[in-house]
Scaffold this motif. Structure first.
Motif, mmCIF file in Angstrom:
data_model
loop_
_atom_site.group_PDB
_atom_site.id
_atom_site.type_symbol
_atom_site.label_atom_id
_atom_site.label_comp_id
_atom_site.label_asym_id
_atom_site.label_seq_id
_atom_site.Cartn_x
_atom_site.Cartn_y
_atom_site.Cartn_z
ATOM 1 N N GLN A 200 0.830 -1.194 0.000
ATOM 2 C CA GLN A 200 0.000 0.000 0.000
ATOM 3 C C GLN A 200 0.870 1.252 0.000
ATOM 4 O O GLN A 200 1.952 1.271 0.595
ATOM 5 C CB GLN A 200 -0.900 0.030 1.249
ATOM 6 N N ILE A 201 0.376 2.284 -0.639
ATOM 7 C CA ILE A 201 0.961 3.616 -0.520
ATOM 8 C C ILE A 201 0.056 4.440 0.383
ATOM 9 O O ILE A 201 -1.143 4.574 0.114
ATOM 10 C CB ILE A 201 1.095 4.306 -1.891
ATOM 11 N N TYR A 202 0.634 4.983 1.447
ATOM 12 C CA TYR A 202 -0.140 5.815 2.379
ATOM 13 C C TYR A 202 0.060 7.281 2.009
ATOM 14 O O TYR A 202 1.078 7.883 2.324
ATOM 15 C CB TYR A 202 0.299 5.547 3.813
ATOM 16 N N LYS A 215 11.696 10.528 0.747
ATOM 17 C CA LYS A 215 12.630 10.366 1.860
ATOM 18 C C LYS A 215 14.014 10.048 1.321
ATOM 19 O O LYS A 215 14.190 9.732 0.146
ATOM 20 C CB LYS A 215 12.130 9.275 2.811
ATOM 21 N N ASP A 216 14.978 10.104 2.221
ATOM 22 C CA ASP A 216 16.372 9.892 1.860
ATOM 23 C C ASP A 216 16.755 8.468 2.260
ATOM 24 O O ASP A 216 16.836 8.148 3.443
ATOM 25 C CB ASP A 216 17.248 10.911 2.598
ATOM 26 N N TYR A 217 16.978 7.611 1.274
ATOM 27 C CA TYR A 217 17.303 6.205 1.530
ATOM 28 C C TYR A 217 18.797 5.986 1.329
ATOM 29 O O TYR A 217 19.365 6.404 0.315
ATOM 30 C CB TYR A 217 16.499 5.291 0.605
ATOM 31 N N VAL A 218 19.432 5.324 2.303
ATOM 32 C CA VAL A 218 20.855 5.021 2.216
ATOM 33 C C VAL A 218 21.058 3.528 2.426
ATOM 34 O O VAL A 218 20.346 2.887 3.206
ATOM 35 C CB VAL A 218 21.673 5.829 3.246
ATOM 36 N N VAL A 254 7.959 7.219 -2.397
ATOM 37 C CA VAL A 254 7.408 5.888 -2.134
ATOM 38 C C VAL A 254 6.987 5.224 -3.449
ATOM 39 O O VAL A 254 7.202 4.024 -3.646
ATOM 40 C CB VAL A 254 6.218 5.978 -1.157
ATOM 41 N N ARG A 255 6.427 5.986 -4.353
ATOM 42 C CA ARG A 255 6.029 5.394 -5.641
ATOM 43 C C ARG A 255 7.258 4.911 -6.424
ATOM 44 O O ARG A 255 7.209 3.872 -7.091
ATOM 45 C CB ARG A 255 5.226 6.389 -6.474
#
Length: 318
Positions: A200-202, A215-218, A254-255
């Motif tokens: 799901q996408i909230y 967001k910043d993903y590392v 998120v998408r």
């Protein structure tokens, strides 16, 4: 040169342990296994199963140690609102106990696992170390207090320290180590897809290019190497900044994560869409230039590579 890693049986801690070993540095692990897994500790690494509140056990584990990477703690920001006393006990009282033990045996170097949670919902387009902390959960508050503890202990003793503020840590650097958190996006998506269910996408009404939060993903392996660099600097007498952001400087929505999951897994799915959750920020991206300058920090993985490593390590997919 030997370093103690508290929380070294956890997802991030186990990667830090492996990064130290790969760099030729011996490691001792202390973990109470409240969320860590004993099987994440490599064979041959001394392992003390204890909570940091057990001062005798911690003092024993510190014998012959050059410094500490302190990762142990209660890390669930949302649940910390419901369990504030537990969060403060495990993140503040336990850190006081660790610092007391270090002082007692003369260990003077510490790298602290802090968090982007100290910033709360920042208004800055890109977060820097100068962005004012404004934590919005007991978890974020305890991480900020941990930084204060280090500052004050360093003023009173010969403690040398730095704090690494993590953003969204993802992926796997070892197929035997995976993120099992029930609250993080990557393991949630891996779990659902491996069961034939749809993620799901909230929230699709954020003021972002595709309407989903950014967001910043590392990658966890990149993050782990930053700890080794910080430990080597402190052990060599280099004075580091009190805090560093470990962020990539770019955000991923998120998408876009869902699109990467589709490409990597080959599973054709359309994520469900539900209203955004209260308190979810629309965009949190960090500038990591200071860590790049002092620690050689780099986020070297693409979003597809990050998700592919998480998917390969997910237990159902081995």
């Amino acid at each position: 040169m030997t370093w103690l890693v508290s929380g070294g049986a956890g997802y991030i801690g186990a990667h830090v342990v492996r990064a130290f070993l790969a760099d030729g540095i011996d490691v001792v692990v202390v973990d109470d296994l409240s969320s860590g897994k004993a099987e994440f500790v490599p064979d041959g690494v001394p392992f003390v199963q204890a909570n940091l509140l057990d001062g005798d056990a911690v003092r024993g584990a510190l014998a012959g140690v050059s410094g500490v990477v302190h990762l142990a703690g209660y890390k669930y920001a949302g649940v910390s609102v419901e369990r504030p006393l537990h969060t403060y006990t495990q993140n503040v009282s336990a850190m006081v106990s660790l610092l007391e033990a270090m002082d007692a045996v003369g260990v003077r170097n510490l790298v602290f696992s802090s968090s982007a949670g100290v910033y709360g919902t920042p208004t800055d387009e890109v977060v820097t170390e100068e962005t004012a902390p404004a934590p919005e959960s007991p978890y974020g508050e305890t991480k900020l207090i941990g930084e204060w503890l280090l500052r004050d202990q360093a003023a009173a003793t010969e403690l040398h320290h730095t704090s690494l503020r993590y953003f969204n840590v993802v992926g796997s650097g070892d197929p035997e180590v995976y993120d099992a958190s029930p609250y993080n996006l990557f393991p949630i998506v891996c779990n659902l897809l491996s069961q034939g269910k749809t993620p799901q996408i909230y929230g699709t009404d954020h003021p972002t290019p595709d309407g989903t939060s950014v967001k910043d993903y590392v990658h966890v392996a990149d993050l782990a190497r930053a700890h080794v660099a910080a430990a080597r600097a402190l052990d060599g007498g280099t004075k580091l900044a009190p805090v560093y952001n470990l962020g990539s400087g770019t955000g991923t929505s998120v998408r876009q994560i869902m699109d990467a999951a589709r490409r990597v897994t080959g599973i054709d799915f359309t994520p469900g869409e539900t209203p955004r959750r209260p308190g979810d920020p629309s965009r949190v991206v960090a500038n990591g230039d200071l860590a790049t300058r002092d620690l050689g920090w780099q986020n070297t993985h693409t979003v597809d590579e990050m998700f592919a490593s998480a998917w390969a390590a997910w237990p159902a997919n081995r």
